[in-house]
Each structure stands twice: as structure tokens, then as C-alpha cells.
Design a protein around this motif. Sequence first.
Motif, short mmCIF file in Angstrom:
data_model
loop_
_atom_site.label_atom_id
_atom_site.label_comp_id
_atom_site.label_asym_id
_atom_site.label_seq_id
_atom_site.Cartn_x
_atom_site.Cartn_y
_atom_site.Cartn_z
N LEU A 22 41.99 51.25 36.25
CA LEU A 22 40.36 50.94 35.99
C LEU A 22 40.32 49.70 35.35
N PRO A 23 38.87 49.04 35.79
CA PRO A 23 38.59 47.92 35.02
C PRO A 23 38.56 48.05 33.48
N ASP A 24 39.00 47.35 32.53
CA ASP A 24 38.85 47.77 31.13
C ASP A 24 37.61 48.14 30.54
N ASP A 25 36.42 47.64 31.09
CA ASP A 25 34.98 47.79 30.74
C ASP A 25 34.59 49.05 31.38
N TYR A 26 35.31 49.98 32.31
CA TYR A 26 35.02 51.04 33.08
C TYR A 26 34.33 52.08 32.02
N GLY A 27 34.69 52.27 30.97
CA GLY A 27 34.05 53.45 29.94
C GLY A 27 32.74 53.01 29.63
N MET A 28 32.36 51.74 29.65
CA MET A 28 31.15 51.32 29.23
C MET A 28 30.15 50.65 30.15
N SER A 29 30.71 50.43 31.43
CA SER A 29 29.73 49.73 32.33
C SER A 29 28.66 50.36 33.33
N GLY A 30 29.12 51.66 33.68
CA GLY A 30 28.26 52.55 34.46
C GLY A 30 28.35 52.22 35.90
N GLU A 31 29.14 51.10 36.41
CA GLU A 31 28.97 50.48 37.49
C GLU A 31 30.00 51.40 38.38
N ARG A 32 29.76 51.23 39.61
CA ARG A 32 30.65 51.95 40.64
C ARG A 32 31.62 50.93 41.38
N TYR A 33 32.73 51.30 42.02
CA TYR A 33 33.77 50.17 42.32
C TYR A 33 34.20 50.63 43.48
N PRO A 34 34.55 49.63 44.52
CA PRO A 34 35.46 49.79 45.63
C PRO A 34 36.77 50.17 45.13
N VAL A 35 37.78 51.29 46.23
CA VAL A 35 38.72 51.58 45.74
C VAL A 35 39.97 51.26 46.75
N MET A 36 40.93 50.82 46.47
CA MET A 36 42.15 50.39 47.41
C MET A 36 43.22 51.38 47.06
N TYR A 37 43.66 52.23 47.89
CA TYR A 37 44.85 53.24 47.71
C TYR A 37 46.24 52.50 48.12
N PHE A 38 47.37 52.68 47.42
CA PHE A 38 48.39 52.15 47.90
C PHE A 38 49.80 53.27 47.76
N PHE A 39 50.47 53.04 48.78
CA PHE A 39 51.69 53.92 48.72
C PHE A 39 52.82 53.23 47.80
N ASP A 40 53.56 54.07 47.17
CA ASP A 40 54.67 53.80 46.30
C ASP A 40 53.96 53.05 44.75
N GLY A 41 53.08 54.12 44.46
CA GLY A 41 52.27 53.51 43.42
C GLY A 41 52.94 53.15 42.14
N HIS A 42 54.19 53.81 41.99
CA HIS A 42 55.04 53.53 40.63
C HIS A 42 55.28 52.17 40.65
N ASN A 43 55.40 51.41 41.88
CA ASN A 43 55.93 50.03 41.66
C ASN A 43 54.92 48.91 41.60
N LEU A 44 53.62 49.47 41.32
CA LEU A 44 52.42 48.57 41.39
C LEU A 44 52.18 47.62 40.15
N PHE A 45 52.41 48.59 39.10
CA PHE A 45 51.95 47.98 37.77
C PHE A 45 52.76 47.84 36.51
N THR A 130 36.52 51.04 51.28
CA THR A 130 37.94 51.60 51.25
C THR A 130 38.92 50.93 51.95
N ALA A 131 40.05 50.46 51.25
CA ALA A 131 41.06 49.91 51.69
C ALA A 131 42.44 50.53 51.59
N ILE A 132 43.44 50.12 52.03
CA ILE A 132 44.87 50.83 51.78
C ILE A 132 45.86 49.66 51.91
N GLY A 133 47.03 49.98 51.42
CA GLY A 133 48.24 48.91 51.33
C GLY A 133 49.26 49.41 50.97
#
Length: 282
Positions: A22-45, A130-133
Amino acid sequence: MIEKRDILFTPANEMRTLHIYLPDDYGMSGERYPVMYFFDGHNLFSNEDATYGKSWGLKDFLDQWGKKLIIVGVTCSMTNRLVEYCPYHFTKGFLGEIRGTGDATIRWMLDELKPVIDRDYRTIPFRECTAIGGSSMGGLMSLYAVIRYNTWFSKAACLSSTTGPCMEDFRRDIAEAEISPDTRVYLSWGTEEGGGSKMYPRKDTNDTMAARNGELAARLNEKGARTRIYGQPGGRHCEADWEKQVPMFMKARLLSGCAVNQPSPFGEGGLPKARRMRSSFA
């Protein structure tokens, strides 16, 4: 920031961990965001979570990039990944025979995972946003998803996709698919990964992988999609080299036209309308 939460993967009746950016200001912004789904999510961050101790460094890139979106990475099965990430029945190729259940995995993402994400987070739920990768078998699944489920996924990043055993399946599916003209697909391979691995040796050459990706891109283009293909010089089949491609596919205008009260993460535009959009890669 990264959130982790568990969710029931009903096709296997097992709990799977979601790695959600989530963007760092997610808790304060009130904005909505695009979403990208990924496989093997444990390898992303995080290197600590990655299977082989090296992640894609995706959080570091997004934090400094400044364009905002939500990433949802799904942890794979530690024992049955090849089956769950195979949407076809493989009868040939270096992996041998696989009776895949990948279609059930995609259906779970659409029927169960996406509704939870759209309910619990401030997403822009439309297909245009909505994207996927994924990479390897995850790249294969991402390509399958954007072709067979183009009503839900409009963009895909497919890195080092395992397409060799199923080119005939893809030829059929692309020919039969209704693909919206706003569809964008990133296809890549590494010049040093064609020989397989010690565990899964194969005789593919870089020329073979280039030809496959080129053919897939051409067939998708004929259906009205926009594609970008990239042969990574010296690229191997590993997270360290896929990390180097993060700026390329993230900056490839994958989700243009998806902003709400902010510039789009992948280009210019506002809240998606019912009409279809057609924009070429930057």
C-alpha cells in the motif's frame, strides 16, 4: 508499507499468505488505487521472505517512484506450485507431464480473492485498472489470464514465461479470444536462461525463446492488443535479473487511465469510463 494476511485458497483447501503493498500515505489520502496482482508474492518485496533469499525489490522501486497503486502478491504452494500454476495439460517439454489446475487458480483469484481486496481496500475495481504479473510459471499464468479472462484483466507483465510446452494451446486461445484494444502485455526473456537449470535441463536456445515471445506478441497485436517484448542481455532465470526489469514493465503504461484525484500510476487519464481505451506503450 507491506501488509501480510492469510486467505483460504479453496482449490487446495489451504491457507495462503498475501503480501500487499500500500502507498505510504494510504491511511491518510482517501484516494482509490489501481491494483496489480502477482504470482509468487513472497518473492516481490523482501529478501527475508523470498524463496532463494533474493526478492524483486518491488517495494523499494515503488517507494521512490512516487506513482501510486496497490500490489497484491499471492504466496504459491511450496509442494504443488507447478500444478497450480499450469493452466494446461503439459504432455511434452522439460517439465514432463503436468495435469495443470491453473484455471481453477485464476477462477479463485477472480471469484474469491479480488472481491476481498475490493471490499477491504480502496481499489479502482474496473478491468482497466486491474493488471496481473509474474515470472516463469507465474508469467505463463499471467499471459493465460489476460487472454482467457480479458473481461477482468486488461494488462499483464509476463517475465520469462514457461510457454514452450503450450504454444499450441496459446495459438488456439488467442485465436478464439475476444481481446479489448486497451489490452497491454509485456513479454520478456533472458539471453542466459535458455539452457534451463541443473534440476530442469532443456535444449532451448535464446533464439527459440525470442521466436516464441515474438510470435505471441504478433498474434496478440493482430487481435488488437499492444505488446512490448524485451530480451534481457545476460538475463538468467532468477529474481535478481527480474528485479532489473521492474522499472521497464512498471513504466510501460500498464494501467493508464486509472487515476482518481491523482495522476495515473502508468499514464494520463481519469476514472475509467465504460468506453474502451486504446493507448500505445510509452
